[in-house]
Design a protein around this motif. Structure first.
Motif, PDB file in Angstrom:
ATOM      1  N   UNK A  34       0.830  -1.209   0.000  1.00 25.33           N
ATOM      2  CA  UNK A  34       0.000   0.000   0.000  1.00 25.33           C
ATOM      3  C   UNK A  34       0.866   1.262   0.000  1.00 25.33           C
ATOM      4  N   UNK A  35       1.867   1.291   0.865  1.00 28.17           N
ATOM      5  CA  UNK A  35       2.750   2.458   0.947  1.00 28.17           C
ATOM      6  C   UNK A  35       3.514   2.634  -0.366  1.00 28.17           C
ATOM      7  N   UNK A  36       3.939   1.530  -0.953  1.00 27.88           N
ATOM      8  CA  UNK A  36       4.652   1.589  -2.222  1.00 27.88           C
ATOM      9  C   UNK A  36       3.778   2.196  -3.324  1.00 27.88           C
ATOM     10  N   UNK A  37       2.499   1.822  -3.332  1.00 27.48           N
ATOM     11  CA  UNK A  37       1.561   2.397  -4.300  1.00 27.48           C
ATOM     12  C   UNK A  37       1.381   3.889  -4.091  1.00 27.48           C
ATOM     13  N   UNK A  38       1.309   4.298  -2.825  1.00 25.37           N
ATOM     14  CA  UNK A  38       1.189   5.733  -2.531  1.00 25.37           C
ATOM     15  C   UNK A  38       2.429   6.481  -3.003  1.00 25.37           C
ATOM     16  N   UNK A  39       3.588   5.884  -2.784  1.00 28.68           N
ATOM     17  CA  UNK A  39       4.823   6.518  -3.238  1.00 28.68           C
ATOM     18  C   UNK A  39       4.878   6.613  -4.756  1.00 28.68           C
ATOM     19  N   UNK A  45       3.226  12.440  -9.409  1.00 26.46           N
ATOM     20  CA  UNK A  45       2.757  13.820  -9.220  1.00 26.46           C
ATOM     21  C   UNK A  45       3.927  14.796  -9.216  1.00 26.46           C
ATOM     22  N   UNK A  46       4.985  14.443  -8.523  1.00 23.52           N
ATOM     23  CA  UNK A  46       6.163  15.314  -8.445  1.00 23.52           C
ATOM     24  C   UNK A  46       6.840  15.441  -9.807  1.00 23.52           C
ATOM     25  N   UNK A  47       6.928  14.352 -10.541  1.00 19.74           N
ATOM     26  CA  UNK A  47       7.520  14.407 -11.884  1.00 19.74           C
ATOM     27  C   UNK A  47       6.672  15.264 -12.811  1.00 19.74           C
ATOM     28  N   UNK A  48       5.360  15.140 -12.692  1.00 14.49           N
ATOM     29  CA  UNK A  48       4.465  15.945 -13.527  1.00 14.49           C
ATOM     30  C   UNK A  48       4.601  17.421 -13.175  1.00 14.49           C
ATOM     31  N   UNK A  49       4.677  17.728 -11.890  1.00 16.82           N
ATOM     32  CA  UNK A  49       4.819  19.113 -11.449  1.00 16.82           C
ATOM     33  C   UNK A  49       6.117  19.730 -11.973  1.00 16.82           C
ATOM     34  N   UNK A  50       7.213  18.943 -11.920  1.00 16.61           N
ATOM     35  CA  UNK A  50       8.511  19.447 -12.358  1.00 16.61           C
ATOM     36  C   UNK A  50       8.678  19.366 -13.875  1.00 16.61           C
ATOM     37  N   UNK A  51       7.909  18.508 -14.508  1.00 17.52           N
ATOM     38  CA  UNK A  51       8.026  18.329 -15.955  1.00 17.52           C
ATOM     39  C   UNK A  51       9.244  17.499 -16.342  1.00 17.52           C
ATOM     40  N   UNK A  63      12.655  15.249  -4.014  1.00 16.28           N
ATOM     41  CA  UNK A  63      11.641  14.453  -3.311  1.00 16.28           C
ATOM     42  C   UNK A  63      11.320  13.185  -4.095  1.00 16.28           C
ATOM     43  N   UNK A  64      11.214  13.310  -5.431  1.00 18.79           N
ATOM     44  CA  UNK A  64      10.910  12.138  -6.253  1.00 18.79           C
ATOM     45  C   UNK A  64      12.044  11.120  -6.166  1.00 18.79           C
ATOM     46  N   UNK A  65      13.276  11.600  -6.113  1.00 21.44           N
ATOM     47  CA  UNK A  65      14.432  10.701  -5.999  1.00 21.44           C
ATOM     48  C   UNK A  65      14.396   9.961  -4.646  1.00 21.44           C
ATOM     49  N   UNK A  66      14.129  10.698  -3.584  1.00 23.22           N
ATOM     50  CA  UNK A  66      14.064  10.084  -2.251  1.00 23.22           C
ATOM     51  C   UNK A  66      12.888   9.114  -2.151  1.00 23.22           C
TER      52      UNK A  66
END
Length: 122
Positions: A34-39, A45-51, A63-66
């Motif tokens: 479940x946690x893996x799916x949330x991550x 979302x973070x990749x989309x925000x940063x493009x 954050x996406x890397x971590x």
């Protein structure tokens, strides 16, 4: 017979402990998945925000890397738990077989005692 009763209680306790262990591992696996799916969703979302979706890119979000590293750790933990789960299930089956064997001996002994008690009265 008292020692046999104690042995049966012990085997039942051991079986319940093995069942608890199996349930505990299954719950941990479910939680990690479940946690893996949330991550995964947070990373997307973070990749989309940063493009930027290439982790090798110099401007890839920290954050996406971590979160990716944490997700990968969770996935490896799930794989390790899967092996533990198989061992725990095997131990549970073994404990169940031992309990059945001891209970069968108990019922056989009780069946053998009954005719002796009847003949003792006569």
């Amino acid at each position: 017979m008292k020692s046999r009763d104690t042995l049966i209680r012990l085997k039942r306790f051991q079986l319940e402990e093995r069942r608890r262990r199996v349930r505990q591992i299954e719950l941990m696996v479910a939680e990690f998945v479940r946690i893996s799916g949330e991550l995964d969703r947070e990373i997307a979302t973070e990749e989309k925000r940063a493009g930027i979706s290439d982790p090798r890119h110099f401007a890839y979000p920290t954050y996406a890397r971590a979160a990716s590293a944490r997700r990968d750790n969770l996935k490896s933990s799930v794989a390790e738990l899967a092996a533990q789960l198989e061992e725990a299930k095997a131990a549970e089956l073994e404990a169940q077989a031992e309990l059945v064997k001891v209970e069968a001996l108990e019922s056989r002994d009780k069946a053998n005692e009954r005719p002796v008690d009847v003949s003792a009265r006569a």
